[in-house]
Write a protein that holds these residues in place. Structure first.
Motif, PDB file in Angstrom:
ATOM      1  N   GLY A 167      45.386  -8.699 -29.936  1.00  0.00           N
ATOM      2  CA  GLY A 167      45.813  -9.290 -28.699  1.00  0.00           C
ATOM      3  C   GLY A 167      44.738  -9.672 -27.589  1.00  0.00           C
ATOM      4  O   GLY A 167      44.961 -10.535 -26.681  1.00  0.00           O
ATOM      5  N   HIS A 168      43.527  -9.303 -27.925  1.00  0.00           N
ATOM      6  CA  HIS A 168      42.421  -9.603 -26.914  1.00  0.00           C
ATOM      7  C   HIS A 168      41.527 -10.628 -27.568  1.00  0.00           C
ATOM      8  O   HIS A 168      40.911 -11.093 -26.561  1.00  0.00           O
ATOM      9  CB  HIS A 168      41.446  -8.408 -26.737  1.00  0.00           C
ATOM     10  N   ALA A 169      42.069 -11.311 -28.571  1.00  0.00           N
ATOM     11  CA  ALA A 169      41.362 -12.393 -29.041  1.00  0.00           C
ATOM     12  C   ALA A 169      41.578 -13.633 -28.492  1.00  0.00           C
ATOM     13  O   ALA A 169      42.627 -13.790 -28.182  1.00  0.00           O
ATOM     14  CB  ALA A 169      41.167 -12.396 -30.682  1.00  0.00           C
ATOM     15  N   THR A 170      40.472 -14.591 -28.160  1.00  0.00           N
ATOM     16  CA  THR A 170      40.775 -15.731 -27.623  1.00  0.00           C
ATOM     17  C   THR A 170      41.303 -16.475 -28.744  1.00  0.00           C
ATOM     18  O   THR A 170      42.415 -17.311 -28.659  1.00  0.00           O
ATOM     19  CB  THR A 170      39.413 -16.240 -26.886  1.00  0.00           C
ATOM     20  N   GLU A 171      40.808 -16.533 -29.756  1.00  0.00           N
ATOM     21  CA  GLU A 171      41.006 -17.488 -31.345  1.00  0.00           C
ATOM     22  C   GLU A 171      40.872 -16.824 -32.451  1.00  0.00           C
ATOM     23  O   GLU A 171      39.746 -15.937 -32.656  1.00  0.00           O
ATOM     24  CB  GLU A 171      40.510 -18.927 -31.004  1.00  0.00           C
ATOM     25  N   VAL A 172      41.812 -16.448 -33.472  1.00  0.00           N
ATOM     26  CA  VAL A 172      41.625 -15.930 -34.433  1.00  0.00           C
ATOM     27  C   VAL A 172      42.363 -16.822 -35.456  1.00  0.00           C
ATOM     28  O   VAL A 172      43.408 -17.356 -35.501  1.00  0.00           O
ATOM     29  CB  VAL A 172      42.021 -14.575 -34.430  1.00  0.00           C
ATOM     30  N   SER A 173      41.768 -16.945 -36.970  1.00  0.00           N
ATOM     31  CA  SER A 173      42.389 -17.681 -37.925  1.00  0.00           C
ATOM     32  C   SER A 173      43.691 -17.168 -38.316  1.00  0.00           C
ATOM     33  O   SER A 173      44.023 -16.307 -38.268  1.00  0.00           O
ATOM     34  CB  SER A 173      41.355 -17.833 -39.061  1.00  0.00           C
ATOM     35  N   GLN A 174      44.536 -18.254 -38.795  1.00  0.00           N
ATOM     36  CA  GLN A 174      45.831 -17.895 -38.757  1.00  0.00           C
ATOM     37  C   GLN A 174      46.063 -16.917 -40.224  1.00  0.00           C
ATOM     38  O   GLN A 174      46.835 -16.022 -40.250  1.00  0.00           O
ATOM     39  CB  GLN A 174      46.569 -19.120 -39.442  1.00  0.00           C
TER      40      GLN A 174
ATOM     41  N   ALA B 120      30.940  -3.252 -24.912  1.00  0.00           N
ATOM     42  CA  ALA B 120      31.500  -4.155 -25.969  1.00  0.00           C
ATOM     43  C   ALA B 120      30.704  -5.439 -26.094  1.00  0.00           C
ATOM     44  O   ALA B 120      30.372  -6.103 -27.062  1.00  0.00           O
ATOM     45  CB  ALA B 120      33.024  -4.380 -25.622  1.00  0.00           C
ATOM     46  N   LYS B 121      30.460  -5.972 -24.891  1.00  0.00           N
ATOM     47  CA  LYS B 121      29.682  -7.262 -24.499  1.00  0.00           C
ATOM     48  C   LYS B 121      28.397  -7.141 -25.390  1.00  0.00           C
ATOM     49  O   LYS B 121      27.929  -8.430 -26.247  1.00  0.00           O
ATOM     50  CB  LYS B 121      29.765  -7.680 -23.230  1.00  0.00           C
ATOM     51  N   ALA B 122      27.715  -6.033 -25.083  1.00  0.00           N
ATOM     52  CA  ALA B 122      26.464  -5.881 -25.416  1.00  0.00           C
ATOM     53  C   ALA B 122      26.235  -5.868 -27.129  1.00  0.00           C
ATOM     54  O   ALA B 122      25.451  -6.362 -27.873  1.00  0.00           O
ATOM     55  CB  ALA B 122      25.484  -4.799 -25.053  1.00  0.00           C
ATOM     56  N   LEU B 123      27.222  -5.157 -27.767  1.00  0.00           N
ATOM     57  CA  LEU B 123      27.309  -4.838 -29.007  1.00  0.00           C
ATOM     58  C   LEU B 123      27.557  -6.508 -29.647  1.00  0.00           C
ATOM     59  O   LEU B 123      27.117  -6.395 -31.037  1.00  0.00           O
ATOM     60  CB  LEU B 123      28.632  -3.924 -29.391  1.00  0.00           C
TER      61      LEU B 123
ATOM     62  N   ALA C 247      35.459  -5.841 -27.521  1.00  0.00           N
ATOM     63  CA  ALA C 247      34.427  -6.570 -28.557  1.00  0.00           C
ATOM     64  C   ALA C 247      35.199  -7.499 -29.162  1.00  0.00           C
ATOM     65  O   ALA C 247      34.383  -8.751 -29.030  1.00  0.00           O
ATOM     66  CB  ALA C 247      33.963  -5.544 -29.582  1.00  0.00           C
ATOM     67  N   VAL C 248      36.349  -7.352 -29.797  1.00  0.00           N
ATOM     68  CA  VAL C 248      37.117  -8.642 -30.380  1.00  0.00           C
ATOM     69  C   VAL C 248      37.424  -9.643 -29.383  1.00  0.00           C
ATOM     70  O   VAL C 248      37.131 -11.096 -29.339  1.00  0.00           O
ATOM     71  CB  VAL C 248      38.385  -8.267 -31.059  1.00  0.00           C
ATOM     72  N   GLY C 249      37.565  -9.117 -27.750  1.00  0.00           N
ATOM     73  CA  GLY C 249      37.943 -10.213 -26.846  1.00  0.00           C
ATOM     74  C   GLY C 249      36.532 -10.966 -26.644  1.00  0.00           C
ATOM     75  O   GLY C 249      36.719 -12.288 -26.061  1.00  0.00           O
ATOM     76  N   HIS C 250      35.434 -10.269 -26.584  1.00  0.00           N
ATOM     77  CA  HIS C 250      34.193 -11.157 -26.201  1.00  0.00           C
ATOM     78  C   HIS C 250      33.511 -11.841 -27.337  1.00  0.00           C
ATOM     79  O   HIS C 250      32.818 -12.721 -27.282  1.00  0.00           O
ATOM     80  CB  HIS C 250      33.030  -9.893 -26.092  1.00  0.00           C
ATOM     81  N   ALA C 251      34.339 -11.679 -28.449  1.00  0.00           N
ATOM     82  CA  ALA C 251      33.498 -12.287 -29.822  1.00  0.00           C
ATOM     83  C   ALA C 251      34.075 -13.788 -30.012  1.00  0.00           C
ATOM     84  O   ALA C 251      35.167 -14.129 -29.494  1.00  0.00           O
ATOM     85  CB  ALA C 251      33.856 -11.580 -30.955  1.00  0.00           C
ATOM     86  N   ARG C 252      33.135 -14.625 -30.252  1.00  0.00           N
ATOM     87  CA  ARG C 252      33.902 -16.206 -30.896  1.00  0.00           C
ATOM     88  C   ARG C 252      34.685 -16.039 -32.136  1.00  0.00           C
ATOM     89  O   ARG C 252      34.735 -14.717 -32.651  1.00  0.00           O
ATOM     90  CB  ARG C 252      32.601 -16.988 -30.939  1.00  0.00           C
TER      91      ARG C 252
END
Length: 977
Positions: free
Chosen positions: A659-666, A590-593, A618-623
């Motif tokens: 639930g894995h995302a660090t931050e996501v728009s409202q 996921a991190k590589a993708l 991948a959602v957790g790794h993404a900005r």
């Protein structure tokens, strides 16, 4: 007097305490240090030997007491009153004859109570001039006394020791005899036996240890013996056996049993489980249990079976054709070469244990081919062998193997008690330095929701233990930070803090190691593989080194370091490489993708179950902007699908990824919440379980019971009951007084998923008991029912409930419906006699557990199920003239006796026959005109069903498709479960 009534009188005479007085005290050990002659029973009796406490006169008083008790009460006496003295003398003589038998307790138990009683009657003076009733009574009383005496023998401390010694001597003698026969008759038999000994020893060495991920501490072993480390988990599925009451069957959506005992109840099982849930460990445990002598507790059903461990990822790693039986060992990389035709002979004899691990670990396009391969094996070797197939939950559809007779089960998440057990074992294995952190982690698991949510399978629980210890009681929040911390511990800190230096001449920081193992994970995931050739793995590492500026070490040095010191890679065979667990591969891929921004790859694989964890991670790794884009693409893919199940799956994948995302728009968060709400309440149980995978957030979206129709309420409860967090309990409690029986039945079943006391107080205590069957699985649940003062009318008691609690429950309740499961180390519930109002009784008993129909209560039974035949045969069934349904699931040793007993049941409408052959053995003069429904495993050719059951209308097929369906009368309807 009828034999059944005599048995009832004897059962109520408190015979046990009287017989116990006949026995002397026990001594420890197995009695190996004395004379070589057999230890006579005389030394175990209180009325023989130098230290006797009873005289022969006292024994006669005991016999007189027993006779007097069985003559008490209303109704006719069991024998003429003027023969009381003679009967008492004869019974005393039989009991005193125990001291004249030249055998020990182990030999006596091996005989059984009926044979022992015959020995006593033969050794004692023959009674003279007694009537037939008196002789009948004397035989029954002696047999009942022998049953209790043997029970006391088995409870003596030295009995187990002597039994093991006798077994060891017997096995050694049998082995020696077989060796002599084999030496005198060289050929396939001798060659097969010699090879099997080598093969089983090889399997024990290969599978006899379990890697405990996360134990990387100084002075702590990285592997445990499997028999110490293995934790038996629960599996759930639909009830496999015929339920007498169709309405009750529909209410009992799930049945639960120990996963390692599933093959004892079902010869074919498809077992589903999430990554890290213990599927492969279970395969190891079953393998080692089949090889062990003596077998572990409860695993004796595998003794004598030959395991074939078939990991599909290994069998198909180069796209090979799946192997036939003769290539099982070579395809699974077993280095031993069997005799020609050995595997065929083992499977043809029905001695095999075929363990097919990892349907989900081969590409979706190959799974149909795998099923065809499996069906071919079943056609050739389906009889007698045991079959287990494992898979992730969504890899194959429901009923994927149902037509082939497979029972589908799912490994349950670890219960709080199981998590606590594993935490304690981990800290013991980790050594004294870990001891201060054990209780702190147990407290955290009870009070910190995000930690408890992660510790639901053995892999994650082990990682949490390691990180909690390593960080001195601090744990990162969420799954991605947990894995990041684990990688840091494994790749960089472990060797440095243990003072390992650079054993392979390589000293790499954490970041470049992550880049290199990501490269391997990326290739494996893109190519739908879990292992790759060692040469290819080495070439991937070699190609990455120049771009990373790592030219100070040779590629061989770097690759060897990663393989042996990263803690992430393993060598399944000498020429292949893979990750120690699929979860680590998913996290790194996921991190590589994300690093490569292969968002199209992620979305194209969104409906592939093997990519679900990759996408979430991948959602957790993404900005933040990248995470929002992935989530929007998932929602767009859902919109583009015409299939409701696919839309549901993609929507919930987005919800669980959120639930894995660090931050996501409202706006993205609100859109996902709105979309998830559109599939609530779910339409069926499959959707409900799928919805529950979205986790804690679903509880905020599930509707209030008010205004829901019955079906919607049931689906809401199913969904909430699969979200095993404390917050689910208050929501479930709102359904406790629901009028719909299915809803309340689901609430009872869900008890096993939550902490016992809080759930009991909030939900169980408030349930409307009308028509509701309460399920009690263990002592803790039994204690809660008793503490809360509940006395249900319908009760199911599992094998985890001890004998004392069973007695307490049966003493409290006035039951109409009862199901009881007992194991070999438990006893038949004598307190069952008090249940005089029972209409339905189910007894799941192990072979060898003594019981008789006389032990059953004098109740108006309409439905009766028992798994093993009573010791006094079936002739006593006539006590139940209202019996409508009968299931006798153990094959009857005497077919004619079985059929004759059924002719006395004038109200019998439904019959379950376990053994197809019994249908062909019905005497020509037996007809059962009242039976309209049969439950059968198969119909043999020539079975005279039309003659036996002239009014038969329905056959319920326990195996689908029903073997021998063509032999049924044309007017009979077949119903397949």
């Amino acid at each position: 007097m009828e034999p059944a009534l005599i048995g009832t009188r004897l059962a109520s005479a408190a015979i046990g305490p009287l017989m116990k007085k006949l026995l002397a005290g026990d001594a420890p050990g197995a009695g190996l240090t004395g004379t070589d002659r057999p230890v006579r029973l005389a030394s175990l009796l209180s009325f023989r030997g130098e230290k006797r406490t009873l005289t022969e006169k006292d024994v006669r008083k005991l016999a007189a007491t027993l006779v007097a008790r069985t003559c008490e009460g209303p109704g006719e006496p069991p024998f003429p009153a003027d023969e009381t003295e003679a009967v008492t003398d004869a019974l005393a003589a039989n009991l005193l004859a125990l001291g004249d038998l030249d055998m020990d307790d182990v030999q006596a138990v091996h005989l059984g109570h009926e044979a022992l009683a015959r020995r006593l009657r033969a050794a004692a003076p023959a009674p003279d001039g007694l009537s037939a009733d008196s002789v009948h009574y004397l035989e029954a009383a002696t047999a009942r006394a022998c049953r209790h005496i043997l029970e006391f023998f088995t409870s003596r401390p030295s009995f187990l020791a002597r039994t093991l010694v006798e077994q060891a001597r017997g096995q050694a003698a049998l082995t020696a005899k077989l060796d002599v026969v084999a030496a005198a008759n060289p050929g396939p038999l001798a060659e097969d036996a010699a090879f099997e000994r080598r093969y089983l020893a090889h399997l024990t060495r290969k599978h006899g240890h379990l890697t405990i991920y996360g134990i990387d501490l100084r002075d702590a072993a990285e592997e445990w013996p499997l028999d110490v480390a293995y934790l038996s988990l629960e599996a759930t599925g639909t009830p496999p056996d015929p339920e007498p009451d169709p309405a009750a069957r529909s209410r009992q959506e799930y049945a639960s049993l120990r996963a390692d005992l599933a093959l004892a109840a079902h010869d074919r099982v498809l077992l589903r489980g999430l990554a890290g849930s213990g599927k492969t460990t279970l395969v190891q445990w079953l393998t080692v249990s089949a090889c062990a002598a003596p077998p572990a507790d409860g695993m004796g059903y595998l003794h004598g079976r030959v395991p074939f461990v078939l990991p599909l990822r290994t069998l198909t790693r180069h796209g090979e054709r799946l192997p036939d039986a003769e290539r099982f060992l070579s395809a699974a990389d077993c280095p031993l070469t069997p005799p020609d035709g050995w595997a065929d002979r083992v499977l043809a004899a029905g001695r095999g244990l075929v363990l097919v691990d990892g349907i989900d670990e081969i590409p979706d396009a190959e799974r149909g081919r795998a099923r065809d391969w499996l069906r071919g094996l079943l056609t050739a070797y389906g009889t007698g062998n045991r079959w287990l197939v494992t898979s992730r939950p969504t890899a194959v559809r429901d009923d994927w193997l149902a037509r082939d007779g497979f029972t589908e089960l799912t490994l349950s998440p670890m219960s709080p008690a199981e998590v606590a057990t594993l935490v304690r074992r981990w800290h013991r294995a980790a050594g004294p330095a870990a001891a201060p952190y054990e209780q702190r982690l147990l407290d955290s698991l009870r009070t910190t929701e995000h930690v408890a949510q992660l510790a639901t399978n053995p892999l994650m629980c082990g990682l949490i233990c390691a990180l909690h210890h390593d960080r001195r009681g601090y744990l990162p929040r969420g799954r991605k930070p947990l894995y990041d911390a684990a990688l840091s511990l494994l790749l960089a800190r472990r060797d440095r803090e243990r003072g390992m230096g650079a054993p392979y001449g390589v000293d790499l920081d954490e970041a470049p190691q992550i880049q290199l193992v990501q490269r391997l994970a990326y290739w494996l995931t893109l190519n739908d593989r879990l292992v790759m050739d060692r040469a290819h793995a080495r070439s991937l590492v070699t190609g990455a080194l120049p771009a990373m500026g790592l030219t100070d070490h040779t590629p061989d040095q770097v690759f060897t370091h990663l393989l042996h010191r990263s803690g992430l890679l393993r060598e399944p065979t000498a020429d292949t490489v893979g990750f120690v667990h699929r979860t680590f591969q998913d996290h790194l891929a996921a991190k590589a993708l994300v690093d490569h921004w292969d968002i199209g790859v992620l979305v194209r694989h969104a409906t592939d179950d093997r990519w679900e964890d990759v996408i979430r991670m991948a959602v957790g790794h993404a900005r933040p902007r990248e995470a929002a884009e992935i989530l929007r693409e998932l929602l767009s893919a859902a919109d583009a699908s015409d299939d409701r199940r696919t839309r549901l799956r993609l929507t919930l994948l987005a919800a669980t990824s959120l639930g894995h995302a660090t931050e996501v728009s409202q706006d993205v968060r609100e859109e996902i919440t709105r979309r998830t709400g559109e599939v609530i309440p779910p339409r069926d149980p499959d959707e409900a379980r799928e919805l529950a995978r979205a986790g804690r957030m679903v509880l905020d979206l599930l509707p209030d019971p008010a205004g829901l129709d019955d079906r919607a309420a049931e689906m809401a409860v199913i969904a909430a009951s699969h979200i095993t967090v404390d917050a689910a309990i208050p929501y479930l409690a709102r359904f406790a007084d629901h009028p719909r029986l299915d809803v309340r039945a689901q609430l009872v079943w869900a008890w096993q998923r939550f902490e016992t006391r809080p759930y009991a107080e909030a939900v169980i205590a408030r349930l409307d008991p009308t028509e509701l069957r309460y399920i009690v699985s263990d002592d803790a649940q039994a204690d809660e029912l008793l503490r809360l003062g509940l006395a249900p009318r319908r009760l199911e008691i599992g094998e985890g409930v001890g004998d004392d609690r069973v007695a307490a429950l049966l003493g409290r309740c006035d039951l109409r419906t009862l199901a009881v499961t007992r194991t070999a180390d438990q006893v038949f519930p004598a307190s069952l006699q008090r249940q005089g109002a029972l209409a339905s009784l189910s007894l799941i008993l192990p072979p060898g557990l003594p019981w008789t129909l006389a032990d059953l209560p004098p109740a108006p039974l309409r439905q009766l199920f028992f798994s093993t035949l009573p010791d006094d045969s079936l002739t006593g069934l006539g006590r139940y003239p209202d019996l409508r349904h009968l299931s006798v699931w153990q094959p009857a040793p005497r077919y004619e006796e079985y059929w004759r007993a059924l002719t006395g049941l004038a109200s019998l409408e439904s019959l379950a026959a376990a053994e197809p052959a019994i249908l062909s053995a019905c005497p020509a003069d037996v007809t059962l005109p009242t039976v309209m429904k049969l439950h059968v495993r198969g119909v043999p050719a020539g079975a005279p069903l039309a003659r036996i059951f002239p009014n038969l209308r329905t056959v319920s097929a326990i195996r689908s498709p029903l073997p021998g369906i063509e032999h049924l009368p044309p007017h009979v309807e077949v119903v397949e479960h």
